[in-house]
Design an enzyme around this catalytic site. Structure first.
Site, PDB file in Angstrom:
ATOM      1  N   HIS A   1       0.811  -1.224   0.000  1.00  0.00           N
ATOM      2  CA  HIS A   1       0.000   0.000   0.000  1.00  0.00           C
ATOM      3  C   HIS A   1       0.843   1.272   0.000  1.00  0.00           C
ATOM      4  CE1 HIS A   1      -3.514  -2.525   1.839  1.00  0.00           C
ATOM      5  NE2 HIS A   1      -3.323  -2.763   0.562  1.00  0.00           N
TER       6      HIS A   1
ATOM      7  N   CYS B   1       4.296  20.342  -6.781  1.00  0.00           N
ATOM      8  CA  CYS B   1       5.475  19.728  -7.404  1.00  0.00           C
ATOM      9  C   CYS B   1       6.469  20.817  -7.860  1.00  0.00           C
ATOM     10  CB  CYS B   1       5.000  18.919  -8.604  1.00  0.00           C
ATOM     11  SG  CYS B   1       6.308  18.181  -9.568  1.00  0.00           S
TER      12      CYS B   1
END
Ligand code: BJW
Length: 249
Positions: free
Chosen positions: A117, A151
């Site tokens: 995960h 970002c």
């Protein structure tokens, strides 16, 4: 504590897989998902771990992950994590498959680790054409700020490198977990409610393929009935005991 059959089967196993869930980190202080520890503010932790929640309110989801980072940052592996790492050194082929995103297995020394995960200390860009979308980057900030983070390369929204409900697991990751599961002769499932697929299917697949399957969990689960042995004990107690009984001395 364990049946003699379990110890004999583990001692003679060539290939061992361990599948862990949140319960293995409980004795380090990590809250589990289902049960008393599964609430943050008024939200069920699992209701925020979805792409829909992130699309609706990325700042809220990041606040949740900042809280998780704060909780996890000072925590250390417990004797269960260390017993698994010690076992890896004693078995010819060993794969640790974890649903946990907390990094504690790696800190304990796990080498052949499959993180189903994802990992809370990694982030990736949500802009699919950005170079940082496929390649997650390490980010250890506590807290991540400002929120939501952007970002550096394209100013797109960054997200935790975690598999949320309804999202596909990385095909390479799931492939290596299933390959190890099908090939092993001893499978340990520890500290998971076995409520979430595809991880929950792995112990049964191992059993079907002829492996000896051992469950360690203080509570019985939907898997318990189908195990070769199901021990109701915490993993921080049971795993060191198992290691000692099979390999100690
Ligand atoms: C102790 C202890 C101690 C306490 N010692 N033990 C097939 C059928 C139906 C549905 C699906 C299906 N295939 C896929 C789905 C949908 C979904 C799913 O499984 N839903 C179910 C609820 C039915 N699965 C997915 O969406 C997955 N994606 C996927 O398969 O894609 C393809 C697909 C999509 C949709 C439809 C069909 C196919 C992705 C799953 C991603 C899970 N993500 C989360 C959140 C991570 C984010 C985060 O951490 O922030 O991962 S959910 C949450 O649950 C987290 C955990 O890794 C995961 C498992 O929980 P875990 O570890 O078992 O924790 P708990 O709390 O449940 O249990 C703790 C246990 O420890 C308890 O049993 C305690 O007793 C025990 N314990 N103290 C040992 N000291």
């Amino acid at each position: 504590m364990f049946s003699p059959n379990t110890i004999t089967a583990l001692r003679s196993a060539r290939s061992v897989v361990v599948l862990t869930g949140a319960g293995v980190s409980a004795e380090s202080g990590v809250p589990t998902f289902r049960g008393a520890g599964g609430l943050w503010r008024t939200y069920q932790a699992t209701s925020l771990a979805t792409p829909e929640a992130f699309a609706r309110d990325p700042k809220l989801v990041w606040e949740f992950y900042n809280y998780r980072r704060e909780v996890l940052a000072p925590l250390e592996p417990n004797p269960g994590h260390y017993a698994i790492a010690a076992m890896e050194a004693r078995v010819p082929e060993f794969t640790l498959v974890t649903q946990n995103i907390d990094n504690l297995h790696r800190i304990a020394g796990a080498k052949n680790l499959v993180e189903l995960h994802g990992n809370i200390w990694r982030v990736r860009c949500t802009n699919s054409v950005c170079e940082h979308s496929a390649n997650a980057q390490e980010n250890r900030d506590v807290p991540v700020s400002p929120l939501p983070p952007r970002c550096d390369a394209c100013d797109g929204l960054l997200r935790p490198h975690i598999v949320w409900f309804g999202e596909m697991l990385d095909p390479d990751v799931i492939r290596s977990a299933l390959k190890a599961t099908q090939a092993c002769d001893f499978f340990i499932v520890a500290g998971t409610s076995a409520a979430v697929q595809p991880a929950a299917g792995m112990p049964l697949l191992a059993r079907q393929e002829g492996a000896y399957v051992l469950e360690i969990n203080p509570e019985r689960t939907d898997l318990s009935e189908a195990m070769n042995e199901s021990l109701q004990e915490t993993s921080g107690v049971a795993l060191p005991h198992l290691f000692e009984a099979a390999f100690g001395g």
